[in-house]
Scaffold this motif. Sequence first.
Motif, PDB file in Angstrom:
ATOM      1  N   SER A 196      75.010  -8.993  68.089  1.00 33.56           N
ATOM      2  CA  SER A 196      74.578  -9.336  67.012  1.00 33.56           C
ATOM      3  C   SER A 196      75.091  -8.766  65.750  1.00 33.56           C
ATOM      4  N   HIS A 197      76.332  -9.022  65.083  1.00 34.39           N
ATOM      5  CA  HIS A 197      76.866  -8.189  64.396  1.00 34.39           C
ATOM      6  C   HIS A 197      76.563  -8.080  62.889  1.00 34.39           C
ATOM      7  N   ASP A 198      76.103  -9.305  62.311  1.00 36.29           N
ATOM      8  CA  ASP A 198      75.790  -9.526  60.855  1.00 36.29           C
ATOM      9  C   ASP A 198      74.945  -8.392  60.153  1.00 36.29           C
ATOM     10  N   PHE A 199      73.677  -8.060  60.748  1.00 34.98           N
ATOM     11  CA  PHE A 199      72.941  -6.945  60.269  1.00 34.98           C
ATOM     12  C   PHE A 199      73.651  -5.817  60.346  1.00 34.98           C
ATOM     13  N   VAL A 200      74.242  -5.493  61.233  1.00 42.80           N
ATOM     14  CA  VAL A 200      75.176  -4.066  61.331  1.00 42.80           C
ATOM     15  C   VAL A 200      76.185  -3.984  60.299  1.00 42.80           C
ATOM     16  N   GLU A 201      76.911  -4.961  60.022  1.00 42.51           N
ATOM     17  CA  GLU A 201      77.965  -5.001  58.899  1.00 42.51           C
ATOM     18  C   GLU A 201      77.186  -5.027  57.449  1.00 42.51           C
TER      19      GLU A 201
ATOM     20  N   ARG B 299      71.007 -15.346  73.465  1.00 36.35           N
ATOM     21  CA  ARG B 299      72.163 -14.312  72.928  1.00 36.35           C
ATOM     22  C   ARG B 299      71.483 -13.363  71.768  1.00 36.35           C
ATOM     23  N   TRP B 300      70.874 -14.017  71.061  1.00 36.04           N
ATOM     24  CA  TRP B 300      70.215 -13.379  69.683  1.00 36.04           C
ATOM     25  C   TRP B 300      69.347 -12.367  70.145  1.00 36.04           C
ATOM     26  N   ALA B 301      68.546 -12.596  71.189  1.00 38.00           N
ATOM     27  CA  ALA B 301      67.556 -11.643  71.615  1.00 38.00           C
ATOM     28  C   ALA B 301      68.249 -10.369  72.022  1.00 38.00           C
ATOM     29  N   LYS B 302      69.292 -10.525  72.742  1.00 38.91           N
ATOM     30  CA  LYS B 302      69.865  -9.266  73.436  1.00 38.91           C
ATOM     31  C   LYS B 302      70.705  -8.591  72.221  1.00 38.91           C
ATOM     32  N   GLY B 303      71.340  -9.382  71.248  1.00 36.05           N
ATOM     33  CA  GLY B 303      72.047  -8.738  70.154  1.00 36.05           C
ATOM     34  C   GLY B 303      71.058  -7.815  69.177  1.00 36.05           C
ATOM     35  N   ASN B 304      69.749  -8.519  69.013  1.00 34.72           N
ATOM     36  CA  ASN B 304      68.821  -7.831  68.258  1.00 34.72           C
ATOM     37  C   ASN B 304      68.114  -6.643  68.823  1.00 34.72           C
ATOM     38  N   LEU B 305      67.985  -6.683  70.057  1.00 37.96           N
ATOM     39  CA  LEU B 305      67.188  -5.577  70.777  1.00 37.96           C
ATOM     40  C   LEU B 305      68.468  -4.244  70.928  1.00 37.96           C
ATOM     41  N   GLN B 306      69.630  -4.517  70.717  1.00 37.14           N
ATOM     42  CA  GLN B 306      70.618  -3.616  70.795  1.00 37.14           C
ATOM     43  C   GLN B 306      70.568  -2.660  69.446  1.00 37.14           C
ATOM     44  N   HIS B 307      69.889  -3.428  68.348  1.00 35.42           N
ATOM     45  CA  HIS B 307      69.961  -2.773  67.157  1.00 35.42           C
ATOM     46  C   HIS B 307      68.969  -1.559  67.375  1.00 35.42           C
ATOM     47  N   ALA B 308      68.054  -1.521  68.284  1.00 36.47           N
ATOM     48  CA  ALA B 308      67.225  -0.284  68.269  1.00 36.47           C
ATOM     49  C   ALA B 308      67.919   0.971  68.427  1.00 36.47           C
ATOM     50  N   TRP B 309      69.248   1.067  68.968  1.00 37.90           N
ATOM     51  CA  TRP B 309      70.083   2.363  68.909  1.00 37.90           C
ATOM     52  C   TRP B 309      70.599   2.552  67.676  1.00 37.90           C
ATOM     53  N   LEU B 310      70.909   1.689  66.909  1.00 41.04           N
ATOM     54  CA  LEU B 310      71.429   1.716  65.699  1.00 41.04           C
ATOM     55  C   LEU B 310      70.233   2.293  64.780  1.00 41.04           C
TER      56      LEU B 310
ATOM     57  N   ILE C 230      64.405  -6.734  65.470  1.00 44.37           N
ATOM     58  CA  ILE C 230      63.892  -6.522  66.839  1.00 44.37           C
ATOM     59  C   ILE C 230      62.363  -7.027  67.196  1.00 44.37           C
ATOM     60  N   LEU C 231      61.529  -7.016  66.182  1.00 47.57           N
ATOM     61  CA  LEU C 231      60.373  -7.529  66.404  1.00 47.57           C
ATOM     62  C   LEU C 231      60.330  -9.060  66.520  1.00 47.57           C
ATOM     63  N   SER C 232      61.153  -9.596  65.911  1.00 48.61           N
ATOM     64  CA  SER C 232      61.089 -11.116  65.920  1.00 48.61           C
ATOM     65  C   SER C 232      61.325 -11.432  67.384  1.00 48.61           C
TER      66      SER C 232
END
Length: 696
Positions: free
Chosen positions: A309-314, A351-362, A381-383
């Motif tokens: 999930s790239h958008d929030f990170v960008e 796919r979105w669930a896995k991408g959003n959970l990756q954001h925990a690292w960031l 993440i909480l969504s």
Amino acid sequence: MTEDTPRPRRHRWKPVAVLRRTTLIVLVIAQTLAGLYGMQSVLPYHGGNLLEKGILFLFAVLFAWISVGFWTALLGFWLRRRGGDPWSLVRRYDAATVAATPLARTAVVMPIYNEPVDRTLAGLRATIQSLRETGELDHFDFYLLSDSRDAEQWLEERTGWYRLCEEQGLQGRLFYRHRPVNLNFKSGNVADFLRRWGRDYEYMVVLDADSVMGGRTLTRMVRHMELAPQIGILQTSPSLINAHSAFARFQQFANRVYGPLFTAGLAGIQLGEAAYWGHNAIIRCKPFMEHCGLRHLSGFGLFRGPIMSHDFVEAAYMGRAGYEVWMEPELDESYEESPPTLVDELTRDRRWAKGNLQHAWLFLFAPKLRFAHRMAFLNGILSYLSSPIWLAFLVLTSIEATRLTLWPIDYFPEQQNSMFPAWPEWHPHWAVGLILSTFFLLFLPKFLAILDVLLSGKRRQYGGAWRLFFSVCLELLVSMLLAPIRMLTHSRYVLESLFNVSLHWGGQNRTDETGWREALVSHAPGTLLAAGWAGLALWLDPFFFFWSLPVALPLILAAPTSVILSRMALGEALRRHRFLLTPEEQRLSPQVDAIADPRPLNPGALSAFDAAVVDPRLNRMHRALARRRRCLDPEAREEWVQRCLKHGPDGLNRRQLNALARDGEVLARLHKAAWVAAPDSYWGERIGLVKRRDYG
């Protein structure tokens, strides 16, 4: 910018954002503490043992999550009732100043992957025609960026692009690129465009395959970016359109009725530190290329590898570089579509669930990110994480009920360290009060949305006041049926993500209904689990059984619910009776009407590969864009060519067909051989179809 032009109020929004966010945090904490006190009073031992402490902790997280949404909607209602947010970006300049601002060169890019070609190009055509009507089309170029893997698919895309160029007269302005290797999914596709052409453009507008935008909105966005050079991303709030199935119509209605309150409130809290949603947004190319490159995560398991999930990170990286990110709900004429069925929505969410959970690292380790963007990570993440938290809450409360029913009461728990017994206490009226207060937080924003529509004088756009009210009640019922299904499915996705289960990236279904077999297979685990839970609850205590029904019953009925809501006939029946109406269905909208019944760009009985071989014009076009695959074994290639000449494309597998379709020399050979083939052969029959089409 001339000397007479008023300067933007740069950074003055920041104290307002701090005040609003602080107020939100205080309100959420106070409300959560009050709810926690009520929940503690309801529990038999008032949180006096480890099990009840776990229940209280999970309840606090869930109640705070609900509370954030409640106060965000209330802020949105207040801002809309006062005529809009005075601190929003679109209110910095008057209309005359914006209209007088020159446009800069802008690329409109549409990454696609195995999408319906006619629908996708109909949306792009509508955007192009809307821009032409503004008289500003010359400032925009357009790019179709394909990651499709099947030759039949990308040949059809390329043929549709070729015909759209001819239809719109955009040769040299509308481009098509098919990536040989789809590295890093959509973000990699956009990055590939930027490496090749990003320096040629000041701005880039990103559209999804189901996106449509109006020309007036696109030109406004470019002008606002020109007036505010400190802005890196400007995000619109897309409205859902073109819903046919009952499920999609419920989603579309909720988006148009409730969405304005939540997006107005969210924009009011975030201001210049908003999130980017990945589409229907304009991006300043130079800082995006310099600061928003996505490195692979360096952690372990889920937190290692490409960011999905790239958008929030960008958006967070753009903010870290000192640029502002705005989301503006007042920018209209921005549209997208909803998945047509529950199964398709849940498949996308995997796919979105896995991408959003990756954001925990960031969220934890990325340096120098702004607080608002870390909170956006936490919100994403909480969504999904809220679903297993809700499931765990249900499990612990079930254990509590089972323990009190089957096990002897422990009057002297070890945690108490007291000579006096701990008497379990039941306060049913407090439990009812707590449930009602939770319903209040969940449902009041939806009825405020009705009030907002009525006060705005737009009731007729939703079918009238009574139909609007009935539609909201119907949507509430459906949302309560769907919530437990989503909860259980998202919980499974979270577990899969934590164990780093690999995912297949596929195109989205835009039209198909759900069959009974598919629904039964998809929902069987949840149905069996819910039936067992309800049976246990009935055996333990009738009161506990009735308490479990709002969650258990929707899970038991998940398969028929999924099938019925996927039906187009039901959706059209609701529309005919003027329920779940939206403004776009009530008024003429060229962008919406253009995709409701898309005009085919590739008419005829030939497949895309057959047309690429036998049609002289298309064959020349495909040969001009093809490459000679030097790494291909000449003997293997010759064998595949002979097999194709004898049996047609059905004689080849996917890899072989892709290899031949990419080879210009092979396409030329096949074309010549097809036109001299015997009339009763495979290619002779295809030539006959072309002749009948051309000569009647």
